[in-house]
Design a protein around this motif. Structure first.
Motif, PDB file in Angstrom:
ATOM      1  N   ARG A 125      19.278  -7.426 -38.491  1.00  0.00           N
ATOM      2  CA  ARG A 125      18.131  -8.194 -38.981  1.00  0.00           C
ATOM      3  C   ARG A 125      17.352  -8.823 -37.835  1.00  0.00           C
ATOM      4  O   ARG A 125      16.188  -9.163 -37.982  1.00  0.00           O
ATOM      5  N   ARG A 126      17.996  -9.008 -36.707  1.00  0.00           N
ATOM      6  CA  ARG A 126      17.357  -9.646 -35.546  1.00  0.00           C
ATOM      7  C   ARG A 126      16.602  -8.605 -34.728  1.00  0.00           C
ATOM      8  O   ARG A 126      16.997  -7.459 -34.649  1.00  0.00           O
ATOM      9  N   LEU A 127      15.510  -9.053 -34.116  1.00  0.00           N
ATOM     10  CA  LEU A 127      14.752  -8.203 -33.209  1.00  0.00           C
ATOM     11  C   LEU A 127      14.636  -8.945 -31.879  1.00  0.00           C
ATOM     12  O   LEU A 127      14.108 -10.053 -31.819  1.00  0.00           O
ATOM     13  N   CYS A 128      15.168  -8.348 -30.829  1.00  0.00           N
ATOM     14  CA  CYS A 128      15.164  -8.967 -29.506  1.00  0.00           C
ATOM     15  C   CYS A 128      14.105  -8.297 -28.638  1.00  0.00           C
ATOM     16  O   CYS A 128      13.832  -7.106 -28.775  1.00  0.00           O
ATOM     17  N   VAL A 129      13.544  -9.084 -27.741  1.00  0.00           N
ATOM     18  CA  VAL A 129      12.481  -8.597 -26.862  1.00  0.00           C
ATOM     19  C   VAL A 129      12.771  -9.069 -25.443  1.00  0.00           C
ATOM     20  O   VAL A 129      13.175 -10.211 -25.228  1.00  0.00           O
ATOM     21  N   THR A 130      12.534  -8.180 -24.480  1.00  0.00           N
ATOM     22  CA  THR A 130      12.682  -8.524 -23.077  1.00  0.00           C
ATOM     23  C   THR A 130      11.618  -7.796 -22.266  1.00  0.00           C
ATOM     24  O   THR A 130      11.082  -6.779 -22.722  1.00  0.00           O
ATOM     25  N   LEU A 131      11.313  -8.327 -21.091  1.00  0.00           N
ATOM     26  CA  LEU A 131      10.382  -7.650 -20.187  1.00  0.00           C
ATOM     27  C   LEU A 131      11.088  -6.486 -19.509  1.00  0.00           C
ATOM     28  O   LEU A 131      12.262  -6.587 -19.152  1.00  0.00           O
ATOM     29  N   THR A 132      10.373  -5.412 -19.298  1.00  0.00           N
ATOM     30  CA  THR A 132      10.874  -4.302 -18.494  1.00  0.00           C
ATOM     31  C   THR A 132      10.576  -4.611 -17.027  1.00  0.00           C
ATOM     32  O   THR A 132       9.883  -5.591 -16.718  1.00  0.00           O
ATOM     33  N   GLU A 133      11.050  -3.763 -16.135  1.00  0.00           N
ATOM     34  CA  GLU A 133      10.706  -3.925 -14.720  1.00  0.00           C
ATOM     35  C   GLU A 133       9.190  -3.863 -14.535  1.00  0.00           C
ATOM     36  O   GLU A 133       8.615  -4.608 -13.740  1.00  0.00           O
ATOM     37  N   GLN A 134       8.541  -2.974 -15.285  1.00  0.00           N
ATOM     38  CA  GLN A 134       7.077  -2.854 -15.214  1.00  0.00           C
ATOM     39  C   GLN A 134       6.410  -4.144 -15.684  1.00  0.00           C
ATOM     40  O   GLN A 134       5.397  -4.575 -15.128  1.00  0.00           O
ATOM     41  N   GLY A 135       6.976  -4.790 -16.699  1.00  0.00           N
ATOM     42  CA  GLY A 135       6.456  -6.072 -17.183  1.00  0.00           C
ATOM     43  C   GLY A 135       6.608  -7.166 -16.146  1.00  0.00           C
ATOM     44  O   GLY A 135       5.690  -7.974 -15.933  1.00  0.00           O
ATOM     45  N   HIS A 136       7.771  -7.198 -15.476  1.00  0.00           N
ATOM     46  CA  HIS A 136       7.986  -8.175 -14.401  1.00  0.00           C
ATOM     47  C   HIS A 136       6.992  -7.934 -13.267  1.00  0.00           C
ATOM     48  O   HIS A 136       6.424  -8.882 -12.718  1.00  0.00           O
ATOM     49  N   SER A 137       6.780  -6.674 -12.924  1.00  0.00           N
ATOM     50  CA  SER A 137       5.848  -6.323 -11.845  1.00  0.00           C
ATOM     51  C   SER A 137       4.421  -6.736 -12.191  1.00  0.00           C
ATOM     52  O   SER A 137       3.684  -7.240 -11.337  1.00  0.00           O
ATOM     53  N   LEU A 138       4.031  -6.521 -13.456  1.00  0.00           N
ATOM     54  CA  LEU A 138       2.687  -6.912 -13.884  1.00  0.00           C
ATOM     55  C   LEU A 138       2.519  -8.426 -13.766  1.00  0.00           C
ATOM     56  O   LEU A 138       1.499  -8.911 -13.275  1.00  0.00           O
ATOM     57  N   PHE A 139       3.520  -9.168 -14.212  1.00  0.00           N
ATOM     58  CA  PHE A 139       3.450 -10.629 -14.109  1.00  0.00           C
ATOM     59  C   PHE A 139       3.268 -11.047 -12.652  1.00  0.00           C
ATOM     60  O   PHE A 139       2.421 -11.882 -12.342  1.00  0.00           O
ATOM     61  N   GLU A 140       4.066 -10.476 -11.771  1.00  0.00           N
ATOM     62  CA  GLU A 140       3.972 -10.821 -10.352  1.00  0.00           C
ATOM     63  C   GLU A 140       2.598 -10.452  -9.792  1.00  0.00           C
ATOM     64  O   GLU A 140       2.009 -11.219  -9.031  1.00  0.00           O
ATOM     65  N   ALA A 141       2.080  -9.293 -10.180  1.00  0.00           N
ATOM     66  CA  ALA A 141       0.772  -8.849  -9.692  1.00  0.00           C
ATOM     67  C   ALA A 141      -0.343  -9.776 -10.145  1.00  0.00           C
ATOM     68  O   ALA A 141      -1.327  -9.988  -9.430  1.00  0.00           O
ATOM     69  N   MET A 142      -0.198 -10.348 -11.331  1.00  0.00           N
ATOM     70  CA  MET A 142      -1.240 -11.215 -11.880  1.00  0.00           C
ATOM     71  C   MET A 142      -1.082 -12.679 -11.475  1.00  0.00           C
ATOM     72  O   MET A 142      -2.040 -13.452 -11.557  1.00  0.00           O
ATOM     73  N   SER A 143       0.106 -13.066 -11.060  1.00  0.00           N
ATOM     74  CA  SER A 143       0.403 -14.482 -10.809  1.00  0.00           C
ATOM     75  C   SER A 143      -0.511 -15.112  -9.773  1.00  0.00           C
ATOM     76  O   SER A 143      -0.972 -16.243  -9.956  1.00  0.00           O
ATOM     77  N   ILE A 144      -0.779 -14.423  -8.689  1.00  0.00           N
ATOM     78  CA  ILE A 144      -1.605 -15.000  -7.628  1.00  0.00           C
ATOM     79  C   ILE A 144      -3.019 -15.272  -8.147  1.00  0.00           C
ATOM     80  O   ILE A 144      -3.568 -16.356  -7.940  1.00  0.00           O
ATOM     81  N   GLY A 145      -3.588 -14.298  -8.859  1.00  0.00           N
ATOM     82  CA  GLY A 145      -4.922 -14.482  -9.422  1.00  0.00           C
ATOM     83  C   GLY A 145      -4.960 -15.589 -10.458  1.00  0.00           C
ATOM     84  O   GLY A 145      -5.913 -16.383 -10.499  1.00  0.00           O
ATOM     85  N   MET A 146      -3.945 -15.654 -11.297  1.00  0.00           N
ATOM     86  CA  MET A 146      -3.890 -16.707 -12.319  1.00  0.00           C
ATOM     87  C   MET A 146      -3.784 -18.079 -11.648  1.00  0.00           C
ATOM     88  O   MET A 146      -4.463 -19.024 -12.046  1.00  0.00           O
ATOM     89  N   MET A 147      -2.934 -18.171 -10.627  1.00  0.00           N
ATOM     90  CA  MET A 147      -2.775 -19.446  -9.920  1.00  0.00           C
ATOM     91  C   MET A 147      -4.082 -19.857  -9.259  1.00  0.00           C
ATOM     92  O   MET A 147      -4.454 -21.031  -9.271  1.00  0.00           O
ATOM     93  N   ARG A 148      -4.801 -18.906  -8.718  1.00  0.00           N
ATOM     94  CA  ARG A 148      -6.100 -19.191  -8.097  1.00  0.00           C
ATOM     95  C   ARG A 148      -7.059 -19.799  -9.133  1.00  0.00           C
ATOM     96  O   ARG A 148      -7.797 -20.733  -8.838  1.00  0.00           O
TER      97      ARG A 148
END
Length: 142
Positions: free
Chosen positions: A90-113
């Protein structure tokens, strides 16, 4: 006739639109919607690497029926993985993939700016006070 009082909800929506104007170009550059980014950011910043879908919906401020479509697109694009635990289907679990982690890191600098631009224009003390007031507003009991 009494003068109408200012609308808190309208002011908050207008302020949200003003704030999002700083972030939308970066989201568009990466082909993400605001909701998709909220999911990625929520998963990345969660102390647990995995969240159940109902927790994710609550933390990312997305209605559960809308979250389903967001997750389908994020999974299709390789940013998240969804699964049902064998012990409780009945439960549905969600996690980031390596690609999701990479996207977050790629966007973090711009978001922080962009956060820095807001803080500069608003002033550091005003930004800090605004965030504190918003946290207090979130804690009010209806």
């Amino acid at each position: 006739m009494p003068k109408p009082t200012p609308s808190l909800t309208l002011a908050l929506l207008q302020a949200r639109e003003s704030a999002m104007a700083f972030f939308r170009p970066l989201l568009n550059e990466h082909g993400l919607t605001e909701q998709q980014w909220r999911v990625i950011r929520t998963l990345k910043q969660s102390p647990e690497a995995t969240l159940e879908s109902y927790e994710l919906a609550e933390l990312a401020c997305i209605l559960r029926p809308s979250l389903t479509g967001v997750l389908v697109r994020l999974e299709r694009d390789g940013y998240v993985q969804r699964w049902k635990p064998e012990c409780d289907q009945r439960r549905l679990c969600v996690t980031l993939t390596e690609q999701g982690h990479s996207l977050f890191e790629a966007m973090s600098i711009g978001m922080m700016r962009q956060y820095q631009k807001i803080q500069y224009q608003l002033g550091a003390d005003n930004f800090k006070e605004l965030m504190a007031l918003l946290r207090r507003l979130q804690q009010l009991e209806p």
